[in-house]
Write a protein that holds these residues in place. Structure first.
Motif, PDB file in Angstrom:
ATOM      1  N   TYR B 222      46.040  42.278  18.006  1.00  0.00           N
ATOM      2  CA  TYR B 222      45.937  41.245  16.989  1.00  0.00           C
ATOM      3  C   TYR B 222      45.942  41.913  15.623  1.00  0.00           C
ATOM      4  N   GLY B 223      46.470  41.210  14.641  1.00  0.00           N
ATOM      5  CA  GLY B 223      46.438  41.772  13.300  1.00  0.00           C
ATOM      6  C   GLY B 223      46.807  40.739  12.267  1.00  0.00           C
ATOM      7  N   GLY B 224      46.813  41.190  11.038  1.00  0.00           N
ATOM      8  CA  GLY B 224      47.228  40.303   9.963  1.00  0.00           C
ATOM      9  C   GLY B 224      46.112  39.495   9.344  1.00  0.00           C
ATOM     10  N   ARG B 225      44.877  39.625   9.873  1.00  0.00           N
ATOM     11  CA  ARG B 225      43.736  38.953   9.259  1.00  0.00           C
ATOM     12  C   ARG B 225      42.537  39.900   9.317  1.00  0.00           C
ATOM     13  N   LEU B 226      41.621  39.705   8.383  1.00  0.00           N
ATOM     14  CA  LEU B 226      40.467  40.601   8.324  1.00  0.00           C
ATOM     15  C   LEU B 226      39.310  40.181   9.203  1.00  0.00           C
ATOM     16  N   ALA B 227      39.000  38.878   9.211  1.00  0.00           N
ATOM     17  CA  ALA B 227      37.692  38.498   9.711  1.00  0.00           C
ATOM     18  C   ALA B 227      37.634  38.169  11.202  1.00  0.00           C
ATOM     19  N   SER B 228      38.580  37.386  11.682  1.00  0.00           N
ATOM     20  CA  SER B 228      38.443  36.952  13.068  1.00  0.00           C
ATOM     21  C   SER B 228      39.778  36.504  13.650  1.00  0.00           C
ATOM     22  N   VAL B 229      39.775  36.393  14.974  1.00  0.00           N
ATOM     23  CA  VAL B 229      40.904  35.788  15.677  1.00  0.00           C
ATOM     24  C   VAL B 229      40.345  34.642  16.502  1.00  0.00           C
ATOM     25  N   LEU B 230      40.936  33.495  16.347  1.00  0.00           N
ATOM     26  CA  LEU B 230      40.584  32.366  17.180  1.00  0.00           C
ATOM     27  C   LEU B 230      41.825  32.060  18.006  1.00  0.00           C
ATOM     28  N   ASP B 231      41.758  32.471  19.273  1.00  0.00           N
ATOM     29  CA  ASP B 231      42.948  32.382  20.110  1.00  0.00           C
ATOM     30  C   ASP B 231      42.774  31.189  21.049  1.00  0.00           C
ATOM     31  N   ILE B 232      43.575  30.172  20.821  1.00  0.00           N
ATOM     32  CA  ILE B 232      43.439  28.933  21.591  1.00  0.00           C
ATOM     33  C   ILE B 232      44.664  28.770  22.490  1.00  0.00           C
ATOM     34  N   SER B 233      44.385  28.521  23.770  1.00  0.00           N
ATOM     35  CA  SER B 233      45.499  28.321  24.706  1.00  0.00           C
ATOM     36  C   SER B 233      45.534  26.867  25.136  1.00  0.00           C
ATOM     37  N   MET B 234      46.720  26.316  25.100  1.00  0.00           N
ATOM     38  CA  MET B 234      46.883  24.943  25.558  1.00  0.00           C
ATOM     39  C   MET B 234      46.967  24.936  27.084  1.00  0.00           C
ATOM     40  N   LYS B 235      46.585  23.802  27.651  1.00  0.00           N
ATOM     41  CA  LYS B 235      46.754  23.647  29.102  1.00  0.00           C
ATOM     42  C   LYS B 235      48.233  23.712  29.449  1.00  0.00           C
ATOM     43  N   ASP B 236      48.505  24.188  30.678  1.00  0.00           N
ATOM     44  CA  ASP B 236      49.903  24.291  31.094  1.00  0.00           C
ATOM     45  C   ASP B 236      50.410  22.985  31.690  1.00  0.00           C
ATOM     46  N   GLY B 237      49.491  22.181  32.168  1.00  0.00           N
ATOM     47  CA  GLY B 237      49.890  20.964  32.874  1.00  0.00           C
ATOM     48  C   GLY B 237      49.726  21.165  34.371  1.00  0.00           C
ATOM     49  N   ASN B 238      49.260  20.133  35.041  1.00  0.00           N
ATOM     50  CA  ASN B 238      49.014  20.211  36.476  1.00  0.00           C
ATOM     51  C   ASN B 238      50.348  20.268  37.221  1.00  0.00           C
ATOM     52  N   ASN B 239      50.516  21.302  38.044  1.00  0.00           N
ATOM     53  CA  ASN B 239      51.817  21.389  38.738  1.00  0.00           C
ATOM     54  C   ASN B 239      51.731  20.886  40.172  1.00  0.00           C
TER      55      ASN B 239
END
Lengths: 297, 791
Positions: B222-239
């Motif tokens: 991760y990079g490009g920001r100083l303070a934090s990373v908030l990494d959010i993943s969307m659901k893929d959908g029920n297969n």
């Protein structure tokens, strides 16, 4: 045009208050006493003597009554103005001037302002010295001055100036008007200072709304009329060229007045060219023209 | 270029180092695969896969993939994830093995939850510091402001993260500004993560699978920001099967539909949310009111689909689109204003397995934030636009040479287009010259390598190096400011002409030393560069804030962070606790100059209005977290300081940052009474905001002029509030689930300060003028109810 962003903020705040019921209460703030400072309002115009008004600041929450106002007045200052180019110096004299606050003005007599000259100001009060320097820039003449009624407002209109801005960038203007006989002094226009960043070197026509005289206790108009000139008015228009620091001062004052009260805006910073004090010492190269407000031909 | 050489050598070192571990070992094989949710087929992020005997194992990556290399022979493999039944699998390893796990969700939280395994000691055993992972389902049971479940507001309840203000989703992490948080939604940057003054975040919880916050010890990927990373993943959908879920709330409604496109191979999810404040208030507005066609709404739309091309390849496409629209119009006055702003993102990703040990994700990402304003008054039209648009390409490799290493390396390129402020106006049919449309173009690139390695039984290192590159290119006109603040020269750059290049090496390290089974010490050191900046005019984050790139004048933000932590688990890992201390410095922070009027953009560059300074912050964070059993929740307390030093602001004197907050306490408790009822409560306490207020006044031409005190030298009253909620599961069967959420915001009706304003009482003419201070609060006690369904 210039205050787009302030405008949004102004729009958003009422919206939030409408949508969400808000409540407010009086609070008492424990804030430090400000350091006592001397406030200077001084100017010199071509062919005119120098004028200086002195007052003091007060604590923000202090009640301002007649006693407090009296305490803010300074009448024991020794004020000298010196023309840098010639070395001529003059001591100003204190004169009672009941139409303003403070009700005293220090006034020169024989030393008159000259175009393209610089003026040093020295103020000594209770052993403390304040200094400042200003200049009277070259005069910019108006090609025309006229009144134009607003389309929807019938007899009310703005005052227009047509002129050619000098080719070099860095021209600053302050606009005043005086209606005869309603006004007893030259009142700055509503948004009185302009620089040539938008029209450098061009032929321009600028219209101005009428400013209010803060010293006039009884207004001769109300509502929209306060901001306009009226058909039939006799108006002396005044466009004064000023230097950059003088411009910055008035710009910051007007930003603070018009943007005042917005709790989200960054606090207004007021510029000053007074060493050791607040306020301004400024030179004006003024152009005057008297017109009678008539409907456009 | 020497920087690149250093990176290359480091990379070689890492690879050789990583591979060497296996060279001298006995014969080994690799088990790899995915860990999934058995009911929906969703890949699980951060699930544990390990060998039962020696507890040696790995966590699944962002795509649910794991790879574990162990000695030949018989083992018992365990897969576990919180909230799911643990699976054990005896294997006899004679060759490389592909094994996917499907974990059954624990349907009901029973009295005696089997504490899934000894491996649930991630808090103690991982090298991660300042990292918090959130389960979205848990967030949903917490009290919600006006019934809107909000991920960002839950994150603000953790130590080290502070809210920007009453009801605000803006966050300040460890003394850094709101622009120093990298907010990613399926890897796409979300530039403005909030709706309506920040009261609501743009993330619709129904569409979100996983939320991971890194506030310290940021790994090199991760990079490009100083303070934090908030990494959010969307659901893929029920297969496997089709499902719909949604809710009807006080101010908005939501609907999510998901299901297989082709069973077990591909799935989709579409989720939408829209507010209806405008629709609800319409009947109450007087028909004769001139403002009757005014209103406000926002909406969000998330969509995602994925396709399993082969057992080695998987394709994902996901997108987010959200907008706030605010309109005022008055027909009589011939006046109409529309303000609209929002984000749009699209991510196309391809997962490819080269072997059991090497995983690659390739992403192409588009991300856009824009703000539009238009106004019309009789014959006068004006419009204003600002925004930022990115095209982003990424290659991320994940290499698992053996069970001692987890190697990540990759590269990233972003093309940024910034529109800081673009105004146009016309009267009748005539355009008014407001200067040319100003856009700024830049290239941002990065190469990184990161390894997580177990050095000894007790010692683990997560080390990495990131090389970042930033170039501002033409077309661009630089207005050179001379004496008296006038433009003395204009330098014009042609299209693609290089204006300024920055490149830097960013080392990152974190170490873990295990003291015993229950406790460990961790330390980290990180260096980060940030090449984009947010110029904020006001004290709160507004959609009008402007993103600007680093230029020849604006140097990249540079941050250094040191952190030290002690982690300890109690009662068989039922309680996780930690104490972390940090010290941070930040260089090249921007603020508008004092007295600058940033709207004067004509024949000038916005960055000519900036002042530059330094920041320093330090503090201690205390965290007690209980994730299992009937009562869950956490207590987080932060003691912190954040200062700023600007030569040209506040007379050069050091001043507290806007978000300097000495004390910040959050208590979150959730209690499952039985299968039907859940109760939750949240309490927050925070030191008052630092504000600048006038201390004196004087007269100029008869007007009262305020004289301000030192910047941020006044503290508003402390902020505290308690919220409660009751969740009632009305019906639950295999086919249909229906539940109610009753939330009460600000239970004891605390009047928290939102802002202070001043009112003049009397007038100077009457020789009696006094100023009264008024404190405005926004939200009193606010109950709300929502109904949610699932089928």
């Amino acid at each position: 045009m210039k205050n787009f962003r302030c405008f949004f903020i102004f729009l958003f705040i009422p919206l939030s208050i409408i949508i969400f019921h808000s409540c407010e209460k009086d609070i008492t703030l424990d804030i430090p006493q400000p350091e006592e400072k001397i406030v200077v309002e001084g100017w010199i115009e071509q062919d005119q003597p120098a004028f200086v008004m002195l007052s003091k600041n007060s604590a923000y929450f202090a009640v301002i009554d007649s006693a407090a106002l009296t305490n803010m007045i300074i009448t024991n200052a020794v004020i000298k103005v010196k023309e840098v180019e010639t070395g001529i110096e003059e001591v100003l004299t204190l004169v009672f001037n009941p139409v303003t606050f403070p009700p005293f003005i220090y006034k020169g007599s024989t030393l008159l302002g000259k175009i393209n000259h610089h003026y040093n100001l020295s103020i000594v009060v209770d052993g403390k010295e304040l200094t400042a320097t200003t200049s009277i820039p070259p005069l910019v003449s108006m090609d025309s001055v006229w009144f134009e009624p607003e389309k929807l407002l019938d007899t009310l209109g703005m005052l227009y100036f047509g002129f050619k801005d000098p080719p070099a960038s860095g021209n600053y203007y302050r606009i005043f008007s005086k209606r005869i006989p309603q006004d007893n002094r030259f009142v700055p226009a509503w948004g009185s200072v302009y620089d040539d960043v938008y029209f450098n070197g061009q032929e321009v026509e600028y219209g101005f709304l009428r400013g209010q005289d803060n010293y006039q206790t009884v207004s001769d108009s109300a509502g929209l009329e306060q901001f306009y000139y009226k058909l039939g008015d006799t108006i002396i228009g005044k466009v004064a060229s000023i230097d950059k620091i003088h411009f910055d001062f008035w710009k910051s004052i007007e930003n603070a007045i018009y943007g005042g009260g917005n709790p989200f805006a960054a606090p207004a910073t007021i510029f000053s060219n007074i060493n050791g004090g607040l306020g301004v010492w400024g030179g004006y190269a003024a152009y005057y023209d008297t017109i009678v407000a008539v409907a456009a031909p | 270029m020497t920087d690149l050489k250093i990176l290359y050598k480091t990379f070689l070192f890492f690879v050789i180092f990583a591979v060497s571990g296996s060279m001298f070992a006995q014969e080994r094989f690799t088990i790899s695969g995915y860990v999934k949710d058995a009911s929906s087929g969703e890949n699980l992020i951060g699930a544990n896969v390990y060998i039962k005997d020696n507890l040696r194992g790995v966590s699944t990556n962002q795509y649910g993939f794991y790879s574990l290399t162990v000695d030949k022979g018989a083992h018992t493999l365990v897969a576990s994830f919180i909230g799911y039944e643990t699976v054990e699998l005896p294997i006899s390893l004679t060759q490389n093995l592909r094994k996917n796990f499907s974990l059954e969700p624990q349907m009901v939280l029973t009295d005696e939850v089997v504490i899934s395994a000894e491996r649930e000691d991630k808090n103690v055993k991982s090298t991660e510091m300042g990292t918090i992972n959130f389960e979205v389902e848990r967030i949903k049971t917490l009290p919600a402001f006006l019934g809107e479940v909000d991920i960002l507001k839950t994150i603000q309840l953790t130590p080290g993260v502070q809210s920007a203000g009453e009801g605000n989703t803006g966050m300040y992490v460890r003394g850094g500004g709101p622009d120093q948080n990298l907010v990613l939604l399926d890897e796409a940057v979300v530039y403005n993560a909030s709706h309506l003054f920040g009261f609501f975040s743009v993330f619709n919880a129904d569409a979100i699978k996983n939320v991971n916050l890194i506030k310290g010890g940021m790994p090199a990927n991760y990079g490009g920001r100083l303070a934090s990373v908030l990494d959010i993943s969307m659901k893929d959908g029920n297969n496997r099967t089709y499902h719909a879920e949604g809710g009807i709330g006080l101010i908005s409604s939501r609907l999510t539909i998901q299901g297989p496109i082709q069973k077990e191979r591909s799935s989709f999810i579409v989720s939408g949310r829209r507010t209806y404040i405008d629709v609800l208030t319409k009947p109450f507005i007087n028909k004769k009111s001139p403002l009757k066609s005014s209103g406000y709404y926002f909406y969000d739309l998330n969509a995602k689909a994925n396709y399993l091309l082969s057992d080695k390849d998987r394709l994902y496409i996901s997108g987010y689109f959200g907008r706030d629209v605010f309109g005022i119009s008055n027909k009589e006055a011939d006046f109409k204003t529309t303000i609209a702003w929002g984000n749009a993102t699209t991510s196309l990703r391809w997962n490819h397995l080269f072997s059991e040990k090497l995983f690659l994700n390739t992403s192409i990402i588009y991300s856009d934030y824009d703000f539009d304003f238009s106004a019309r008054q009789t014959e006068f039209d004006m419009a204003l636009r600002s925004g930022v648009r990115d095209w982003n390409g990424k290659l991320d490799f994940n290499y698992f040479p053996n069970s001692f290493h987890n190697l990540k390396f990759g590269l990233n390129y972003i093309y940024h287009i910034f529109t800081p402020n673009n105004a146009s106006a016309r009267v009748k049919e005539v355009d008014i010259q407001l200067g040319d449309a100003v856009k700024l173009y830049s290239h941002e690139g990065a190469l990184y390598v990161n390894d997580e390695v177990n050095l000894t039984e007790n010692f683990a290192l997560n080390g990495g190096l990131r090389y970042s590159y930033f170039q501002h290119v033409g077309p661009f006109d630089r207005y050179v400011i001379g004496d008296l603040n006038r433009i003395v020269d204009t330098i014009s750059y042609k299209r693609n002409e290089s204006i300024k290049v920055y490149n830097h090496i960013e080392p990152r390290f974190s170490l873990r030393y295990t003291l015993n089974e229950k406790s460990s010490l961790k330390a980290s050191y990180t260096q980060n560069y940030q090449y984009i900046h947010l110029a904020s005019v006001s004290g709160v984050t507004l959609p009008t804030d402007i993103w600007v790139p680093s230029t020849d004048i604006v140097k990249p933000l540079f941050g250094v962070q040191y952190a030290l932590g002690y982690f300890r688990n109690f009662f068989s890992n039922e309680y996780e606790t930690s104490i972390e201390v940090y010290y941070k410095t930040m260089d090249n922070i921007i603020e508008f100059k004092e007295g600058a009027t940033p709207e004067n953009n004509v024949n000038n560059n916005i960055d000519n209005n900036f002042a530059f300074g330094k920041g320093e912050s330090y503090g201690a964070e205390f965290f007690i977290n209980k994730k299992i059993n009937k009562i869950t929740g956490w207590i987080g307390y932060t003691l912190s300081w954040a200062h700023r030093d600007f030569p040209d602001i506040n007379g050069g004197k050091r001043f507290p940052a806007k978000y300097d907050r000495r004390h910040d306490l959050s208590v979150v408790v959730s209690y499952d009474l039985n299968d039907k009822f859940n109760f939750a409560a949240v309490f927050v306490y925070a030191t008052g905001n630092a504000v600048t207020i006038p201390i004196g006044r004087y007269f100029i031409e008869g007007s009262v002029i305020n004289e301000y005190g030192d910047r941020n030298s006044y503290r508003m009253e402390p902020y505290h509030r308690m919220d409660i909620s009751i969740n009632y599961l009305a019906k639950k069967s295999r086919k249909f689930e229906s539940s109610f959420n009753l939330s009460v915001y600000n239970v004891y009706n605390r009047a928290n300060p939102y802002f202070i304003y001043f009112e003049n009482v009397g007038s100077i003419d009457e020789m009696s003028l006094q100023i009264k201070a008024k404190q405005v609060s926004l939200f009193p006690i606010l109950p709300s109810i929502g109904w949610n369904f699932k089928f």
